[in-house]
Design a protein around this motif. Sequence first.
Motif, PDB file in Angstrom:
ATOM      1  N   ARG A 151    -107.612 -81.342 -31.554  1.00  0.00           N
ATOM      2  CA  ARG A 151    -107.903 -80.022 -30.894  1.00  0.00           C
ATOM      3  C   ARG A 151    -107.168 -79.697 -29.664  1.00  0.00           C
ATOM      4  NH1 ARG A 151    -112.718 -77.674 -32.534  1.00  0.00           N
ATOM      5  NH2 ARG A 151    -113.989 -78.713 -34.031  1.00  0.00           N
ATOM      6  N   TYR A 152    -106.264 -78.423 -29.979  1.00  0.00           N
ATOM      7  CA  TYR A 152    -105.479 -78.013 -29.053  1.00  0.00           C
ATOM      8  C   TYR A 152    -106.335 -76.777 -27.950  1.00  0.00           C
ATOM      9  CZ  TYR A 152    -101.743 -80.742 -30.870  1.00  0.00           C
ATOM     10  OH  TYR A 152    -100.726 -82.010 -31.099  1.00  0.00           O
ATOM     11  N   SER A 153    -105.978 -76.712 -27.096  1.00  0.00           N
ATOM     12  CA  SER A 153    -106.540 -75.506 -26.321  1.00  0.00           C
ATOM     13  C   SER A 153    -105.737 -74.354 -26.487  1.00  0.00           C
ATOM     14  CB  SER A 153    -106.601 -75.537 -24.880  1.00  0.00           C
ATOM     15  OG  SER A 153    -106.833 -74.536 -24.020  1.00  0.00           O
ATOM     16  N   SER A 154    -106.615 -73.328 -26.948  1.00  0.00           N
ATOM     17  CA  SER A 154    -105.818 -71.954 -27.205  1.00  0.00           C
ATOM     18  C   SER A 154    -105.775 -70.969 -25.934  1.00  0.00           C
ATOM     19  CB  SER A 154    -106.860 -71.132 -28.232  1.00  0.00           C
ATOM     20  OG  SER A 154    -108.255 -70.752 -27.621  1.00  0.00           O
ATOM     21  N   PHE A 155    -106.132 -71.386 -24.991  1.00  0.00           N
ATOM     22  CA  PHE A 155    -105.978 -70.477 -23.663  1.00  0.00           C
ATOM     23  C   PHE A 155    -106.734 -69.241 -23.907  1.00  0.00           C
ATOM     24  CE2 PHE A 155    -102.535 -73.453 -23.521  1.00  0.00           C
ATOM     25  CZ  PHE A 155    -102.945 -74.474 -22.274  1.00  0.00           C
ATOM     26  N   LYS A 156    -107.525 -68.989 -24.845  1.00  0.00           N
ATOM     27  CA  LYS A 156    -108.149 -67.511 -25.011  1.00  0.00           C
ATOM     28  C   LYS A 156    -109.275 -67.306 -23.934  1.00  0.00           C
ATOM     29  CE  LYS A 156    -106.789 -66.735 -29.729  1.00  0.00           C
ATOM     30  NZ  LYS A 156    -107.308 -66.805 -31.103  1.00  0.00           N
ATOM     31  N   ASN A 157    -109.916 -68.417 -23.452  1.00  0.00           N
ATOM     32  CA  ASN A 157    -110.793 -68.421 -22.341  1.00  0.00           C
ATOM     33  C   ASN A 157    -110.092 -68.090 -21.139  1.00  0.00           C
ATOM     34  OD1 ASN A 157    -109.844 -70.945 -22.058  1.00  0.00           O
ATOM     35  ND2 ASN A 157    -111.826 -71.945 -21.761  1.00  0.00           N
ATOM     36  N   LYS A 214    -113.233 -70.427 -31.103  1.00  0.00           N
ATOM     37  CA  LYS A 214    -111.797 -69.752 -30.771  1.00  0.00           C
ATOM     38  C   LYS A 214    -111.232 -70.426 -29.411  1.00  0.00           C
ATOM     39  CE  LYS A 214    -112.897 -65.260 -32.702  1.00  0.00           C
ATOM     40  NZ  LYS A 214    -112.995 -63.765 -32.260  1.00  0.00           N
ATOM     41  N   LYS A 215    -111.975 -71.261 -28.668  1.00  0.00           N
ATOM     42  CA  LYS A 215    -111.408 -71.742 -27.515  1.00  0.00           C
ATOM     43  C   LYS A 215    -110.182 -73.056 -28.006  1.00  0.00           C
ATOM     44  CE  LYS A 215    -115.523 -70.915 -24.417  1.00  0.00           C
ATOM     45  NZ  LYS A 215    -116.285 -71.492 -23.605  1.00  0.00           N
ATOM     46  N   HIS A 216    -110.394 -73.390 -29.246  1.00  0.00           N
ATOM     47  CA  HIS A 216    -109.474 -74.515 -29.456  1.00  0.00           C
ATOM     48  C   HIS A 216    -108.925 -73.973 -31.054  1.00  0.00           C
ATOM     49  CE1 HIS A 216    -112.244 -76.305 -26.721  1.00  0.00           C
ATOM     50  NE2 HIS A 216    -111.360 -77.275 -26.351  1.00  0.00           N
ATOM     51  N   PHE A 217    -107.725 -74.845 -31.078  1.00  0.00           N
ATOM     52  CA  PHE A 217    -106.959 -74.756 -32.563  1.00  0.00           C
ATOM     53  C   PHE A 217    -107.083 -76.102 -33.171  1.00  0.00           C
ATOM     54  CE2 PHE A 217    -104.126 -71.514 -30.344  1.00  0.00           C
ATOM     55  CZ  PHE A 217    -104.335 -70.578 -30.915  1.00  0.00           C
ATOM     56  N   VAL A 218    -107.455 -76.246 -34.407  1.00  0.00           N
ATOM     57  CA  VAL A 218    -107.606 -77.482 -35.059  1.00  0.00           C
ATOM     58  C   VAL A 218    -106.357 -77.567 -35.688  1.00  0.00           C
ATOM     59  CG1 VAL A 218    -108.799 -78.725 -37.219  1.00  0.00           C
ATOM     60  CG2 VAL A 218    -110.194 -77.001 -35.624  1.00  0.00           C
ATOM     61  N   GLY A 219    -105.407 -78.743 -35.033  1.00  0.00           N
ATOM     62  CA  GLY A 219    -104.263 -78.872 -35.336  1.00  0.00           C
ATOM     63  C   GLY A 219    -103.436 -78.051 -34.490  1.00  0.00           C
ATOM     64  N   LEU A 220    -102.095 -78.464 -34.538  1.00  0.00           N
ATOM     65  CA  LEU A 220    -100.948 -77.603 -33.606  1.00  0.00           C
ATOM     66  C   LEU A 220    -100.954 -76.396 -34.211  1.00  0.00           C
ATOM     67  CD1 LEU A 220     -99.141 -77.970 -31.149  1.00  0.00           C
ATOM     68  CD2 LEU A 220     -97.208 -78.839 -32.791  1.00  0.00           C
ATOM     69  N   ALA A 221    -100.996 -75.337 -33.435  1.00  0.00           N
ATOM     70  CA  ALA A 221    -100.456 -74.083 -33.993  1.00  0.00           C
ATOM     71  C   ALA A 221     -98.963 -74.154 -34.453  1.00  0.00           C
ATOM     72  CB  ALA A 221    -100.974 -72.972 -32.950  1.00  0.00           C
ATOM     73  N   SER A 222     -98.712 -73.161 -35.481  1.00  0.00           N
ATOM     74  CA  SER A 222     -97.854 -72.937 -35.997  1.00  0.00           C
ATOM     75  C   SER A 222     -96.524 -72.402 -35.073  1.00  0.00           C
ATOM     76  CB  SER A 222     -97.512 -72.138 -37.435  1.00  0.00           C
ATOM     77  OG  SER A 222     -98.003 -70.986 -37.240  1.00  0.00           O
TER      78      SER A 222
END
Length: 289
Positions: free
Chosen positions: A220-226, A169-177
């Motif tokens: 892999r993009y950071s999701s900033f959830k952490n 969950k710390k990363h998105f695989v691909g750029l989030a929409s």
Amino acid sequence: MSLSQNKRLSMTNQETEQTKGQESRENESLLPFDEHVEEVSENGQKVRHRGVYLLPNLFTTAALFAGFYAIIAAMHGNFDSAAIAIFIAMVFDGMDGRVARLTNTSSAFGEQYDSLSDMVSFGLAPALVMFSWSLHDLGKLGWAAAFIYAACAALRLARFNTQIGIVDKKHFVGLASPAAAAIIASIVWTWHNSEMGELAAIPAALITALTGLLMVSNFRYSSFKNFDLRGRVPFVVMLLIVFVFAVLLIDQASVLLTISILYGLSAPVLWLWRKRSLIFSRRHTDGDQ
């Protein structure tokens, strides 16, 4: 037949009749619309709930409406309003999931509804807004660029839905929409008053198609959830936040454009940097041999 077998058979028949009675009551409705019966697991047992949760789905509906409004506004040439509507959709999209978790109202229906709303607000709306603003000057090439973006958004959402619980969950695989939509919307917002000719539309088509491809990439993009909002930060961080808000008051479109492009390029740049380090280390090893 023994007494115990008769009891078990009687209980089974009663359960079957109760199930049929419940299904018949669920099928009886004053309106010819689906009341939505959802089966969930509670304490190891399957429980059926009727209806949907109102609060989180209100935010999802608001995000869907903002995306729909962006398409209508672009059709009428109000490109700045269309771009702003896409950003408003992002705000509501970020709130519905958090509201569902805070109020313990998460559901399978809400997840699917949110995904379909994202397809409209961050898949179709940015593609159609960009096409109405600039890509229509390129004819079939403009159609192709807009379709690539919309199709990649659909593929990205489908892949995301199948990878829930598998990917970190710390990363998105691909750029989030939503991030991809921010790039397209901020470009339109920044230059919505500019006269877009065929030469200016070619870079817009390339950016639209490449942004779509980033959504289905393995970057892999950071999701900033952490990121812990409750933790302490250095005082200079608060000064930086104040500075960002001040700049946003001056020119929101340019600031959002800069942030969205930097985030969109962050993963590819990091990937290239790691590949460069790997290639350099291999050359260094071969040289020593």
